[in-house]
Design an enzyme around this catalytic site. Structure first.
Site, PDB file in Angstrom:
ATOM      1  CB  SER A  66      16.053 -18.749  -9.099  1.00  0.00           C
ATOM      2  OG  SER A  66      16.706 -19.836  -8.934  1.00  0.00           O
TER       3      SER A  66
ATOM      4  CE1 TYR B 174      12.212 -20.607 -12.217  1.00  0.00           C
ATOM      5  CE2 TYR B 174      14.092 -21.356 -11.714  1.00  0.00           C
ATOM      6  CZ  TYR B 174      13.342 -20.756 -11.333  1.00  0.00           C
ATOM      7  OH  TYR B 174      12.946 -20.265 -10.175  1.00  0.00           O
TER       8      TYR B 174
ATOM      9  CE  LYS C 154      12.295 -17.220 -11.318  1.00  0.00           C
ATOM     10  NZ  LYS C 154      11.438 -16.199 -10.484  1.00  0.00           N
TER      11      LYS C 154
ATOM     12  CB  THR D 255       6.930 -24.556  -3.656  1.00  0.00           C
ATOM     13  OG1 THR D 255       7.782 -24.437  -4.940  1.00  0.00           O
ATOM     14  CG2 THR D 255       7.432 -23.595  -2.572  1.00  0.00           C
ATOM     15  CG  ASP D 256       2.676 -25.528  -6.836  1.00  0.00           C
ATOM     16  OD1 ASP D 256       3.586 -24.729  -6.554  1.00  0.00           O
ATOM     17  OD2 ASP D 256       1.699 -25.456  -7.189  1.00  0.00           O
TER      18      ASP D 256
ATOM     19  CG  ASN E 173      10.803 -27.679  -5.959  1.00  0.00           C
ATOM     20  OD1 ASN E 173       9.919 -28.580  -5.267  1.00  0.00           O
ATOM     21  ND2 ASN E 173      11.443 -26.682  -5.377  1.00  0.00           N
TER      22      ASN E 173
END
Length: 175
Positions: free
Chosen positions: A76, A98, A102, A133-134, A136
């Protein structure tokens, strides 16, 4: 090798508690450094970094036999330290689990590229963008299909393509 056999090999390498297939996890929000639970950080690193290492190492014997092996780590742009430290750059909310996971994944990608430099294996990190998507809550502005474009591009690089890089749809992403 079939997908089932591939995933079976991965499951053989991964301990039972890590056998759930994840593309990545955020660890939930908020994640301010002063309040984040270390268990949240641990879970993000276990899934987003150590899980990738386990799968990569399990697949390397097959990749070494391939005529044009590619490894694409889904990262990301929030993992870009350059973007994180650029005033005004959009990098989302403060994320003590998170985003660093990354960044860590990007560093591991570079280390694999260095180790595998005398092989024909190309390894790169790619950012799919903010996909609905799930991960976020389906708030993303891109479709999963649009996000997959970078993975497909990196997986189908020519044999003389780049390795050890970080890319999104626009090209190289600064570290």
């Amino acid at each position: 090798m079939s997908l089932e056999a591939t995933l079976g090999a991965t499951a053989f390498v991964a301990p039972a508690e890590h056998r759930k297939w994840h593309a990545g996890i955020t660890g939930g929000m908020p994640q301010t450094p002063t309040t984040v639970d270390p268990a949240t950080m641990r879970a993000a690193v276990e899934t987003n970094v150590i899980g990738v290492i386990r799968v990569t190492n399990a697949m390397l014997p097959l990749l070494r036999r391939s005529p044009s092996p590619r490894i694409v780590n889904m990262s990301s742009t929030v993992g870009s330290l350059t973007r994180q430290t650029t005033p005004g750059a959009e990098t989302g909310p403060i994320s003590a689990a998170y985003a660093p996971s990354k960044t860590f994944l990007n560093a591991v990608t570079v280390q694999y590229a260095k180790e595998l430099s005398d092989t024909n294996i190309l390894i790169n990190a790619g950012c799919p963008g903010f996909c609905a998507t799930d991960l976020n809550g389906f708030r993303g502005v891109r479709t999963p299909e649009q996000g997959a474009a970078i993975a497909i591009r990196l997986a189908t690089l020519p044999d003389d393509g780049p390795t050890g890089g970080f890319f999104d749809d626009a090209g190289p992403v600064p570290w």
